[in-house]
Design an enzyme around this catalytic site. Sequence first.
Site, PDB file in Angstrom:
ATOM      1  N   CYS A 107       0.649  -1.347   0.127  1.00  0.00           N
ATOM      2  CA  CYS A 107      -0.091   0.030  -0.179  1.00  0.00           C
ATOM      3  C   CYS A 107       0.845   1.325   0.003  1.00  0.00           C
ATOM      4  O   CYS A 107       2.022   1.217   0.212  1.00  0.00           O
ATOM      5  CB  CYS A 107      -0.872   0.189   1.279  1.00  0.00           C
ATOM      6  SG  CYS A 107      -2.232  -1.344   1.296  1.00  0.00           S
ATOM      7  N   GLY A 112       0.546   0.082  -5.192  1.00  0.00           N
ATOM      8  CA  GLY A 112      -0.567  -0.585  -5.133  1.00  0.00           C
ATOM      9  C   GLY A 112      -1.624  -0.209  -6.129  1.00  0.00           C
ATOM     10  O   GLY A 112      -1.776   1.041  -6.388  1.00  0.00           O
ATOM     11  N   ASN A 150      -0.389   1.093   5.604  1.00  0.00           N
ATOM     12  CA  ASN A 150       0.514   0.359   4.768  1.00  0.00           C
ATOM     13  C   ASN A 150       1.265  -0.613   5.938  1.00  0.00           C
ATOM     14  O   ASN A 150       1.870  -0.216   6.677  1.00  0.00           O
ATOM     15  CB  ASN A 150       1.610   1.348   3.986  1.00  0.00           C
ATOM     16  CG  ASN A 150       2.695   0.634   3.518  1.00  0.00           C
ATOM     17  OD1 ASN A 150       3.712   1.336   3.288  1.00  0.00           O
ATOM     18  ND2 ASN A 150       2.341  -0.581   3.126  1.00  0.00           N
ATOM     19  N   GLY A 151       1.013  -1.953   5.659  1.00  0.00           N
ATOM     20  CA  GLY A 151       1.891  -2.841   6.313  1.00  0.00           C
ATOM     21  C   GLY A 151       0.954  -4.001   6.571  1.00  0.00           C
ATOM     22  O   GLY A 151       0.071  -4.169   6.061  1.00  0.00           O
ATOM     23  N   CYS A 193      12.540  -1.964   6.041  1.00  0.00           N
ATOM     24  CA  CYS A 193      12.360  -3.427   4.947  1.00  0.00           C
ATOM     25  C   CYS A 193      13.180  -2.986   3.898  1.00  0.00           C
ATOM     26  O   CYS A 193      13.106  -1.843   3.233  1.00  0.00           O
ATOM     27  CB  CYS A 193      11.027  -3.565   4.328  1.00  0.00           C
ATOM     28  SG  CYS A 193      10.806  -4.435   2.714  1.00  0.00           S
ATOM     29  N   TYR A 214      13.695  -2.347  -4.373  1.00  0.00           N
ATOM     30  CA  TYR A 214      12.669  -2.862  -5.408  1.00  0.00           C
ATOM     31  C   TYR A 214      11.230  -1.768  -5.267  1.00  0.00           C
ATOM     32  O   TYR A 214      10.917  -1.199  -6.221  1.00  0.00           O
ATOM     33  CB  TYR A 214      12.134  -4.263  -5.344  1.00  0.00           C
ATOM     34  CG  TYR A 214      11.033  -4.759  -6.405  1.00  0.00           C
ATOM     35  CD1 TYR A 214      11.079  -4.746  -7.660  1.00  0.00           C
ATOM     36  CD2 TYR A 214       9.831  -4.986  -5.696  1.00  0.00           C
ATOM     37  CE1 TYR A 214      10.102  -5.064  -8.269  1.00  0.00           C
ATOM     38  CE2 TYR A 214       8.731  -5.237  -6.478  1.00  0.00           C
ATOM     39  CZ  TYR A 214       8.857  -5.150  -8.033  1.00  0.00           C
ATOM     40  OH  TYR A 214       7.742  -5.366  -8.619  1.00  0.00           O
ATOM     41  N   SER A 270      13.579  -1.651 -11.563  1.00  0.00           N
ATOM     42  CA  SER A 270      14.637  -1.378 -10.349  1.00  0.00           C
ATOM     43  C   SER A 270      15.933  -2.074 -10.752  1.00  0.00           C
ATOM     44  O   SER A 270      17.044  -1.622 -10.230  1.00  0.00           O
ATOM     45  CB  SER A 270      13.905  -2.140  -9.449  1.00  0.00           C
ATOM     46  OG  SER A 270      13.595  -3.488  -9.681  1.00  0.00           O
ATOM     47  N   ASP A 284      19.132  -8.097 -12.137  1.00  0.00           N
ATOM     48  CA  ASP A 284      17.566  -7.975 -11.704  1.00  0.00           C
ATOM     49  C   ASP A 284      17.664  -7.929 -10.306  1.00  0.00           C
ATOM     50  O   ASP A 284      18.695  -8.140  -9.595  1.00  0.00           O
ATOM     51  CB  ASP A 284      16.948  -9.443 -12.120  1.00  0.00           C
ATOM     52  CG  ASP A 284      15.334  -9.231 -12.218  1.00  0.00           C
ATOM     53  OD1 ASP A 284      14.984  -8.007 -12.070  1.00  0.00           O
ATOM     54  OD2 ASP A 284      14.754 -10.116 -12.886  1.00  0.00           O
ATOM     55  N   ASP A 285      16.438  -7.361  -9.841  1.00  0.00           N
ATOM     56  CA  ASP A 285      16.205  -6.944  -8.388  1.00  0.00           C
ATOM     57  C   ASP A 285      16.146  -8.169  -7.348  1.00  0.00           C
ATOM     58  O   ASP A 285      16.564  -8.471  -6.315  1.00  0.00           O
ATOM     59  CB  ASP A 285      15.341  -6.075  -7.972  1.00  0.00           C
ATOM     60  CG  ASP A 285      14.121  -6.421  -8.640  1.00  0.00           C
ATOM     61  OD1 ASP A 285      13.326  -7.479  -7.847  1.00  0.00           O
ATOM     62  OD2 ASP A 285      13.628  -5.816  -9.681  1.00  0.00           O
ATOM     63  N   CYS A 296       7.995 -13.734   4.044  1.00  0.00           N
ATOM     64  CA  CYS A 296       7.754 -12.409   4.878  1.00  0.00           C
ATOM     65  C   CYS A 296       6.509 -12.372   5.461  1.00  0.00           C
ATOM     66  O   CYS A 296       5.253 -12.726   4.852  1.00  0.00           O
ATOM     67  CB  CYS A 296       7.866 -11.065   3.962  1.00  0.00           C
ATOM     68  SG  CYS A 296       7.737  -9.651   4.650  1.00  0.00           S
ATOM     69  N   CYS A 326      15.711  -4.935   7.988  1.00  0.00           N
ATOM     70  CA  CYS A 326      15.276  -6.274   8.254  1.00  0.00           C
ATOM     71  C   CYS A 326      15.947  -7.186   7.188  1.00  0.00           C
ATOM     72  O   CYS A 326      15.995  -6.617   6.044  1.00  0.00           O
ATOM     73  CB  CYS A 326      13.724  -6.264   8.048  1.00  0.00           C
ATOM     74  SG  CYS A 326      13.075  -7.836   8.029  1.00  0.00           S
ATOM     75  N   CYS A 377      13.685 -12.223   5.276  1.00  0.00           N
ATOM     76  CA  CYS A 377      13.414 -13.086   4.201  1.00  0.00           C
ATOM     77  C   CYS A 377      14.719 -13.709   3.589  1.00  0.00           C
ATOM     78  O   CYS A 377      14.600 -14.755   2.668  1.00  0.00           O
ATOM     79  CB  CYS A 377      12.671 -12.501   3.088  1.00  0.00           C
ATOM     80  SG  CYS A 377      13.297 -10.748   2.585  1.00  0.00           S
TER      81      CYS A 377
HETATM   82  S1  SF4 Z   1      11.218 -10.289   5.652  1.00  0.00           S
HETATM   83 FE1  SF4 Z   1      12.107  -9.172   3.584  1.00  0.00          FE
HETATM   84  S2  SF4 Z   1      10.617  -8.431   2.630  1.00  0.00           S
HETATM   85 FE2  SF4 Z   1       9.700  -8.670   4.642  1.00  0.00          FE
HETATM   86  S3  SF4 Z   1      10.006  -6.937   5.847  1.00  0.00           S
HETATM   87 FE3  SF4 Z   1      11.842  -8.213   6.470  1.00  0.00          FE
HETATM   88  S4  SF4 Z   1      13.166  -7.476   4.516  1.00  0.00           S
HETATM   89 FE4  SF4 Z   1      11.145  -6.731   3.971  1.00  0.00          FE
END
Ligand code: SF4
Length: 486
Positions: A23, A51, A129-130, A268, A274, A315, A377-378, A414, A463, A466
């Site tokens: 979002c 979005g 958003n989230g 994030c 991206y 990206s 590529d991203d 994620c 973070c 993932c």
């Molecule tokens: S897990 Fe990956 S995609 Fe999800 S918030 Fe963390 S860095 Fe972003």
Amino acid sequence: MYRTMYDETIDTRLEETGLKEECGVFGIYDFDGNDVASTVYYGLFALQHRGQESCGIAVSETNGPKGKVTSHKGMGLVNEVFEPEHLEQMKGDIGVGHVRYSTAGASTRENAQPLVLNYVKGTLALAHNGNLINAVKLRHDLEYTGAIFQTTIDSEVIAYHIARERLNTKTVEDAVNRACQKIEGAYSLVVMSPRKLIGARDPFGFKPLCIGKRENSYIITSETCALDTIGAEFVRDVLPGETVTITPDGGIVSDLSRALPNEQEARCIFEYIYFARPDSHIDGVSVYASRIQAGRFLAMDSSVEADLVVGVPESGNAAALGYSLQSGIPYGTAFVKNGYVGRTFIKPKQSSRESSVKVKLNVLKEAVDGKRVIMIDDSIVRGTTSDRIVRMLREAGASQVHVRISSPPFLWPCYFGTDVPAREQLIAYNRSVEEIRELIGADSLGYLDIGRLRGMANGLPICTGCFNGNYPIAPPTEDIRGQYEK
Ligand code: SF4
């Protein structure tokens, strides 16, 4: 409506279009009393990349009767949902707007935002958003105390909590803060009360949120590109864990009672890799510069002899330029993207000779014929798109195709608002880089080293869940993703 996230339709769609942002939010308060609906509209235009499935605007007159909110929302792009007469009818000097992505099954008009909630103290409008990780439990608790929900989105859980807390707090910002203490996960919120505009960001700072100013108007929005679009100046970012309240009397009032020590923040990193527009800045870091830096890191750590570096639009382009700058290998354009493939695109059947990738992307034969090409590529999610793009380059005459990815391999899902799927569906799960290279048909393959990620964000805490499974908050014990729309 409950849904399962991993049905066939969604799998295919995600693979073909890459990861989805959830979002974008936009709020404005004009202290001079001018109507703001058209400004929200242009702000949402600038956030459209965040979005494309639904959008909406809600406005109110701060001098009018408390609780009189005019809103319009619908399915589709901003320019599909709003006609000039909608905006003309929306009178109000305070407003919020929202653009939303959702996975296919539960994409409904009811779930479009902003959410408008009438309660005893007036009316709230909220844009979120989230993704919350405790929404299922909170919703369950609320339902057992009589709450009736209108939507299936976790944002309504936040709105309910704010309304409930407001019954016992002096101010609406206190109610927002108290609600934020109950919710866990990723959230950047803009809340419109009858006389106040409020922004709140989760303590980890997963999603961006910033403040801008244009003459006597204040804006709270997801990305700085929206400020540029409406001619506003950037004031500052909303800090992780901060609640800001904007009123004519107080200007911007900050509350940092929810903030964590800096090192525990966890932005994030995919916003930089991206999601965000390259002309945006997040927490003082240029998204474009961070992508250039990722390309430079790739050239340092994963070099290869070649004649040309190209990016997979959009990206991948900045990262390709960074690779070129670092390596001295010329940068070029190899792909032409069809920018008109929208939400209502009818996906070719598997049996048909048309391919979604080819409809969206074509190769410039003259650019790659006879050349050793490095393609940036991203990310690679499931790998089938990469496989097709590599094949397209070869068919156009590239003598070698070396793939470099400006993020580490996805190994974990994620839970915070990005639809990185379950492990079994990720190409990198249980496979070596060499095995992935073979699957996508590249001559060589290199990923960005995980140790480089923080360097992309100028050293800010990020973070990496993932990529390595180290989530900043313990993920839910069962996979609750998909039980509620985001
Ligand atoms: S897990 Fe990956 S995609 Fe999800 S918030 Fe963390 S860095 Fe972003």
